[in-house]
Design a protein around this motif. Structure first.
Motif, short mmCIF file in Angstrom:
data_model
loop_
_atom_site.label_atom_id
_atom_site.label_comp_id
_atom_site.label_asym_id
_atom_site.label_seq_id
_atom_site.Cartn_x
_atom_site.Cartn_y
_atom_site.Cartn_z
N ALA A 150 0.91 -1.02 -0.13
CA ALA A 150 0.31 0.40 -0.33
C ALA A 150 1.16 1.20 0.25
N LEU A 151 1.71 1.68 0.69
CA LEU A 151 3.09 2.34 0.85
C LEU A 151 3.65 2.57 -0.53
N LEU A 152 4.17 1.48 -0.94
CA LEU A 152 4.88 1.90 -2.18
C LEU A 152 3.86 2.29 -3.36
N ARG A 153 2.37 2.05 -3.37
CA ARG A 153 1.82 2.16 -4.17
C ARG A 153 1.54 3.70 -4.00
N TRP A 154 1.67 4.01 -3.02
CA TRP A 154 0.92 5.75 -2.96
C TRP A 154 1.89 6.57 -3.69
N HIS A 155 3.52 5.94 -2.89
CA HIS A 155 4.39 6.67 -3.70
C HIS A 155 4.47 7.23 -4.61
N GLN A 156 4.08 5.31 -5.91
CA GLN A 156 4.35 5.48 -7.08
C GLN A 156 3.12 6.64 -7.71
N GLY A 157 1.82 6.71 -7.14
CA GLY A 157 0.82 6.77 -8.02
C GLY A 157 1.01 8.69 -7.29
N ASN A 158 1.92 9.12 -6.45
CA ASN A 158 1.57 10.28 -6.07
C ASN A 158 3.08 11.15 -6.46
N GLY A 159 4.21 10.95 -7.20
CA GLY A 159 5.30 11.37 -7.29
C GLY A 159 4.89 12.74 -8.19
N PHE A 160 3.49 13.46 -8.68
CA PHE A 160 3.89 14.69 -8.55
C PHE A 160 2.22 15.79 -7.93
N CYS A 161 2.29 16.99 -7.43
CA CYS A 161 1.14 17.59 -6.78
C CYS A 161 -0.23 17.68 -7.47
N SER A 162 -0.61 17.25 -6.99
CA SER A 162 -1.87 17.23 -7.35
C SER A 162 -2.13 19.61 -7.85
N ALA A 163 -1.86 19.72 -7.57
CA ALA A 163 -2.27 21.49 -7.32
C ALA A 163 -1.09 22.07 -8.04
N SER A 164 0.12 21.70 -7.63
CA SER A 164 1.37 22.70 -9.44
C SER A 164 1.70 21.73 -10.09
N GLY A 165 1.69 20.73 -10.24
CA GLY A 165 2.21 19.56 -11.00
C GLY A 165 3.90 19.37 -10.95
N LYS A 166 4.03 19.39 -9.69
CA LYS A 166 5.67 19.58 -10.22
C LYS A 166 5.46 18.66 -9.23
N PRO A 167 6.85 18.41 -9.15
CA PRO A 167 7.94 16.72 -8.52
C PRO A 167 7.55 16.56 -7.45
N THR A 168 7.15 15.79 -6.50
CA THR A 168 6.71 15.76 -4.60
C THR A 168 7.73 14.93 -4.36
N ARG A 170 9.83 13.03 -1.19
CA ARG A 170 9.72 12.13 0.18
C ARG A 170 10.29 12.46 1.03
N ASN A 171 10.45 12.05 2.64
CA ASN A 171 11.20 11.99 3.53
C ASN A 171 11.96 10.46 3.81
N GLN A 172 12.53 10.69 4.70
CA GLN A 172 13.53 9.40 4.37
C GLN A 172 12.50 7.98 4.75
N ALA A 173 12.01 8.70 6.15
CA ALA A 173 10.47 7.33 6.34
C ALA A 173 10.14 6.86 4.87
N GLY A 174 9.45 7.85 4.36
CA GLY A 174 8.71 7.35 3.34
C GLY A 174 7.56 7.74 3.62
N SER A 175 6.98 8.70 4.91
CA SER A 175 5.39 8.09 5.51
C SER A 175 4.83 9.78 5.03
N GLN A 176 5.59 10.87 4.47
CA GLN A 176 4.69 11.95 3.51
C GLN A 176 5.62 12.11 1.96
N ARG A 177 4.98 13.29 1.14
CA ARG A 177 6.06 13.72 0.20
C ARG A 177 5.05 15.41 0.26
N VAL A 178 6.21 16.32 0.22
CA VAL A 178 6.55 17.56 0.04
C VAL A 178 6.08 18.26 -1.40
N CYS A 179 5.77 19.32 -2.06
CA CYS A 179 5.80 19.87 -2.80
C CYS A 179 6.34 21.27 -2.54
N HIS A 180 7.64 21.56 -3.23
CA HIS A 180 8.36 22.48 -2.15
C HIS A 180 7.77 23.80 -2.72
#
Ligand SMILES: NC(=O)C1=CN([C@@H]2O[C@H](COP(=O)(O)OP(=O)(O)OC[C@H]3O[C@@H](n4cnc5c(N)ncnc54)[C@H](OP(=O)(O)O)[C@@H]3O)[C@@H](O)[C@H]2O)C=CC1
Ligand SMILES: [Mg+2]
Length: 344
Positions: A150-168, A170-180
């Protein structure tokens, strides 16, 4: 009329007092790994990693014929990746799953860009579709592979910000992704689902979708709509799918369910009044729904799943296997019936 639609916190405190201090320390350690990049990397270097290839987990069969999840220490996996012509530092892309009781961190990694057979040969195992792996592994390993996928699938599907379209990123743990570019933080997502075993006091209601394996019946389930309470979802789904009005609800338990994507299953028992039991199936959603007696359910629970007689007429009725929370609901219903009504 809705007489008493309520959720009781049944059985939720069970086992929680056991090993409390160790548990607290472990949960705080996991939380630290999510927040502290350096601590997470150190934990990864002394931790274990299990692998996926395009979301299929790697399993190994023991000499006793039991399937296990092979755990690879960081250095071993680095070596394997180097031998396969990949930069060993790819191990740092691993995602934190949990920690063992000895505070050893567990991570997972998808090596889908490598040749599948070459990895299988190096690791002495096979990548197996999650639907098969989930029902093959021992109890405590099945939820781990589901969580990892589930976590790996989520990372694979959330590589881009749905608001800016820019790449997101991840933090080291992979518990979140950020659009800078705009500071938006994304967290892994589950869809809440209610699953309910409806009873009229003497019988329980099971249903099947056309896509279920032949003969399998399960409890009613449905996704929560935005803004609904769980009780509202339950009441709506039962009304929509089988045309009945629920009069009481009792909470049973919950489960993360990886199929088809991450669902958070909340399981409840529900009752309808004995005078309101006429089923009106929505055939867009369900192939069939009907009431089952205690004897029929006892017989279904005795069968191995799925049963071996694939072409019997009419099909042998069976229920989901023990890992599925539907199974727990059905067993609890049988226990309640035996306690209250059997021998009347
Ligand atoms: N662990 C267990 O014991 C059991 C688990 N389940 C699980 O419960 C879940 C829900 O059961 P089901 O009866 O199918 O649900 P529903 O009765 O809600 O019907 C599914 C339909 O709801 C729509 N839908 C609404 N929200 C979502 C969402 N967030 N994700 C996907 N579809 C959505 C889709 O319709 P459309 O495609 O038209 O948009 C989908 O086809 C499934 O994941 C199933 O695997 C079910 C039974 C037992
Ligand atoms: Mg449904």
């Amino acid at each position: 009329m809705l007489r008493c639609l309520r959720v009781l916190p049944a059985r939720v405190t069970r086992n929680f007092s056991r090993c409390c201090s160790n548990y607290v320390a472990r949960m705080r350690f996991i939380n630290k790994l999510k927040e502290d990049e350096g601590a997470c990397l150190t934990a990864l270097e002394s931790g274990n990693i299990f692998l996926y290839h395009t979301l299929a987990p790697l399993l190994r069969k023991t000499q006793q014929g039991v399937f296990q999840l092979p755990l690879l220490p960081f250095k071993d996996l680095e070596g394997i990746l180097n031998r396969l012509g990949k930069d060993g530092s790819m191990v740092k892309d691993s995602v934190l799953i949990t920690c063992t009781e000895q505070n050893r961190a567990l991570f997972c990694l998808d090596v889908g860009e490598l040749d599948q057979q070459a990895v299988e040969k190096e690791c002495g195992g096979n990548f197996v579709d999650l639907r098969k792996a989930f029902f093959t592994l021992r109890g405590e390993e099945a939820p781990l592979v589901a969580r990892g996928q589930a976590l790996l699938r989520w990372h694979q599907g959330n590589g881009f910000c749905s608001a800016s379209g820019k790449p997101t990123t991840r933090n080291q743990a992979g518990s979140q992704r950020v659009c800078h570019s705009n500071g938006l933080i994304y967290y892994p997502k589950m869809s809440p689902v209610i699953i309910t075993l409806v009873s009229d006091g003497k019988r329980c209601l099971l249903a099947r979708q056309a896509s279920f394996p032949r003969g399998m019946f399960s409890a009613l389930a449905g996704f929560c709509d935005m803004g609904e309470t769980l009780e509202e979802t339950l009441r709506r789904e039962v009304a929509e799918e089988v045309g009945l009005e629920v009069v009481s609800v009792r909470y049973s338990g919950s489960q993360h369910w990886p199929f088809p994507q991450s669902s958070f299953m909340v399981a409840c028992h529900a009752t309808v009044s004995p005078g309101n039991t006429q089923v009106d199936v929505d055939h867009e959603e369900l192939e069939e729904a009907r009431w089952f007696t205690l004897e029929e359910i006892r017989a279904a629970l005795k069968l191995r799943t799925p049963p071996r007689n694939p072409r019997d007429q009419p099909p042998t009725i069976w229920v989901p296997p023990s890992y599925a929370i539907a199974h727990k609901l059905i067993r609890e219903w049988v226990d309640d019936q035996e306690l209250h009504y059997d021998g009347e």
